[in-house]
Design a protein around this motif. Structure first.
Motif, PDB file in Angstrom:
ATOM      1  N   UNK A  64     -33.999  49.099 -37.709  1.00 64.27           N
ATOM      2  CA  UNK A  64     -35.019  48.275 -38.354  1.00 64.27           C
ATOM      3  C   UNK A  64     -34.453  46.973 -38.918  1.00 64.27           C
ATOM      4  N   UNK A  65     -33.176  47.005 -39.294  1.00 62.61           N
ATOM      5  CA  UNK A  65     -32.565  45.795 -39.843  1.00 62.61           C
ATOM      6  C   UNK A  65     -32.499  44.689 -38.792  1.00 62.61           C
ATOM      7  N   UNK A  70     -37.104  44.573 -32.028  1.00 65.26           N
ATOM      8  CA  UNK A  70     -38.066  45.673 -32.051  1.00 65.26           C
ATOM      9  C   UNK A  70     -39.205  45.511 -31.044  1.00 65.26           C
ATOM     10  N   UNK A  71     -39.529  44.293 -30.663  1.00 70.57           N
ATOM     11  CA  UNK A  71     -40.597  44.119 -29.675  1.00 70.57           C
ATOM     12  C   UNK A  71     -40.252  44.793 -28.348  1.00 70.57           C
ATOM     13  N   UNK A 108     -31.566  40.968 -49.810  1.00 70.34           N
ATOM     14  CA  UNK A 108     -32.040  40.588 -48.475  1.00 70.34           C
ATOM     15  C   UNK A 108     -31.973  41.763 -47.508  1.00 70.34           C
ATOM     16  N   UNK A 109     -30.884  42.534 -47.571  1.00 66.18           N
ATOM     17  CA  UNK A 109     -30.749  43.653 -46.632  1.00 66.18           C
ATOM     18  C   UNK A 109     -31.865  44.681 -46.847  1.00 66.18           C
ATOM     19  N   UNK A 110     -32.164  44.977 -48.098  1.00 65.16           N
ATOM     20  CA  UNK A 110     -33.231  45.935 -48.396  1.00 65.16           C
ATOM     21  C   UNK A 110     -34.570  45.420 -47.893  1.00 65.16           C
ATOM     22  N   UNK A 111     -34.854  44.132 -48.091  1.00 58.46           N
ATOM     23  CA  UNK A 111     -36.106  43.565 -47.597  1.00 58.46           C
ATOM     24  C   UNK A 111     -36.141  43.539 -46.075  1.00 58.46           C
ATOM     25  N   UNK A 112     -35.011  43.239 -45.457  1.00 65.71           N
ATOM     26  CA  UNK A 112     -34.950  43.207 -43.986  1.00 65.71           C
ATOM     27  C   UNK A 112     -35.294  44.578 -43.398  1.00 65.71           C
ATOM     28  N   UNK A 113     -34.747  45.629 -43.979  1.00 71.41           N
ATOM     29  CA  UNK A 113     -34.961  46.974 -43.443  1.00 71.41           C
ATOM     30  C   UNK A 113     -36.339  47.503 -43.811  1.00 71.41           C
ATOM     31  N   UNK A 116     -39.376  43.741 -43.541  1.00 71.96           N
ATOM     32  CA  UNK A 116     -39.454  42.991 -42.287  1.00 71.96           C
ATOM     33  C   UNK A 116     -39.321  43.902 -41.063  1.00 71.96           C
ATOM     34  N   UNK A 117     -38.437  44.906 -41.130  1.00 68.19           N
ATOM     35  CA  UNK A 117     -38.317  45.828 -40.005  1.00 68.19           C
ATOM     36  C   UNK A 117     -39.608  46.580 -39.754  1.00 68.19           C
ATOM     37  N   UNK A 118     -40.219  47.033 -40.841  1.00 70.05           N
ATOM     38  CA  UNK A 118     -41.472  47.789 -40.720  1.00 70.05           C
ATOM     39  C   UNK A 118     -42.600  46.931 -40.183  1.00 70.05           C
TER      40      UNK A 118
END
Length: 266
Positions: A64-65, A70-71, A108-113, A116-118
């Motif tokens: 997810x990071x 992901x597409x 940033x890493x927590x938000x990315x995973x 943004x990943x979700x």
């Protein structure tokens, strides 16, 4: 919404809540097909082998990071069984550090995973649901997605963000018969606190007392699935005090603030 003969995609499926959701659905023996995703392919294969009717299960590793990748993963998922009917957005990471000691890189890493990943995976799958004129997104948020507590500022922010995004999305896609259920767990006995990031980005590497004393992930899954079937928009699953906090936040926020300041939340 029911799970009979549905293709169900679960992220964060290698352990904890995601694994328990997969096991619980497989036990229903209703012809459901499962796609299990996380970064750990070996662990995913172990979960697959523990499930009933493992021949109806496929493993699809993803990170997810790395949300820009992901597409293509959605295309891979659709190729496995020809369709996806339900996506459990369950993957994520937690935090155990005070805001003043937490690096912005960790924020940033927590938000990315978590965020943004979700939403990247959701947006990539959304056109498929719109074309079918049906589908279901289930999002694992947290009670902390409703009530911020110490040592979890970035984690709380990422979960609050999910509520904002999916509440907006629900209104936008209502006419396409797409269901959105946001699940808010309290303390659940998983590795979430062990893997939680500290201020410098290293894992905490120990289980919190509250997590150890929480619901089992199996119990959580058993409580969640009926709520998805009933098409609930939001569901709180946890101990009495955890669920009560959501309502105190709504009706007596000042009182809740005092309680949080005095409570041990580790």
């Amino acid at each position: 919404m029911n799970f009979t003969n549905k293709t169900i995609w679960i992220t964060g499926a290698s352990s904890g809540i995601g694994k328990s959701i997969a096991l619980e659905i497989s036990k229903l023996d209703i012809g459901a097909k499962l796609i299990l995703s996380s970064r750990n392919e070996a662990a995913l294969n172990k979960v697959k082998n523990e499930c009933v009717n493992s021949e109806n299960i496929r493993v699809l590793p993803l990170d997810l990071e790395k949300y820009s990748t992901l597409k293509p993963k959605v295309s891979e998922a659709l190729a496995l069984f020809g369709s996806v009917d339900i996506l459990f957005n369950n993957g994520g990471i937690s935090q155990r550090s005070y805001a003043k000691y937490t690096s912005v890189d960790v924020d940033k890493r927590i938000m990315d995973i978590n965020y943004l990943g979700t939403i990247a995976l959701t947006k990539a799958l959304l056109p498929h649901f719109i074309t079918k004129n049906e589908g279901c997104f289930v999002i694992t948020s947290s009670i902390v997605g409703k009530v911020g507590t110490p040592l979890r500022s970035s984690y709380a922010a990422s979960k609050h963000a999910l509520h904002g995004f999916f509440d907006s999305l629900r209104a936008e896609i209502y006419k396409h018969n797409i269901q959105i259920t946001i699940a808010c767990p309290g303390f659940v006995q998983t590795n979430v606190s062990i893997n939680a990031l500290t201020g410098d980005g290293t894992p905490q590497n120990k289980m919190d007392t509250a997590t150890k004393n929480g619901l089992t992930s199996e119990n959580f899954a058993k409580k969640l699935l009926p709520s998805v079937k009933k098409e609930k928009q939001e569901v709180y699953i946890g101990g009495f005090k955890e669920v009560l906090a959501v309502y105190l936040k709504r009706f007596t926020p000042n009182l809740l603030s005092k309680i949080i300041r005095k409570s041990a939340v580790t």
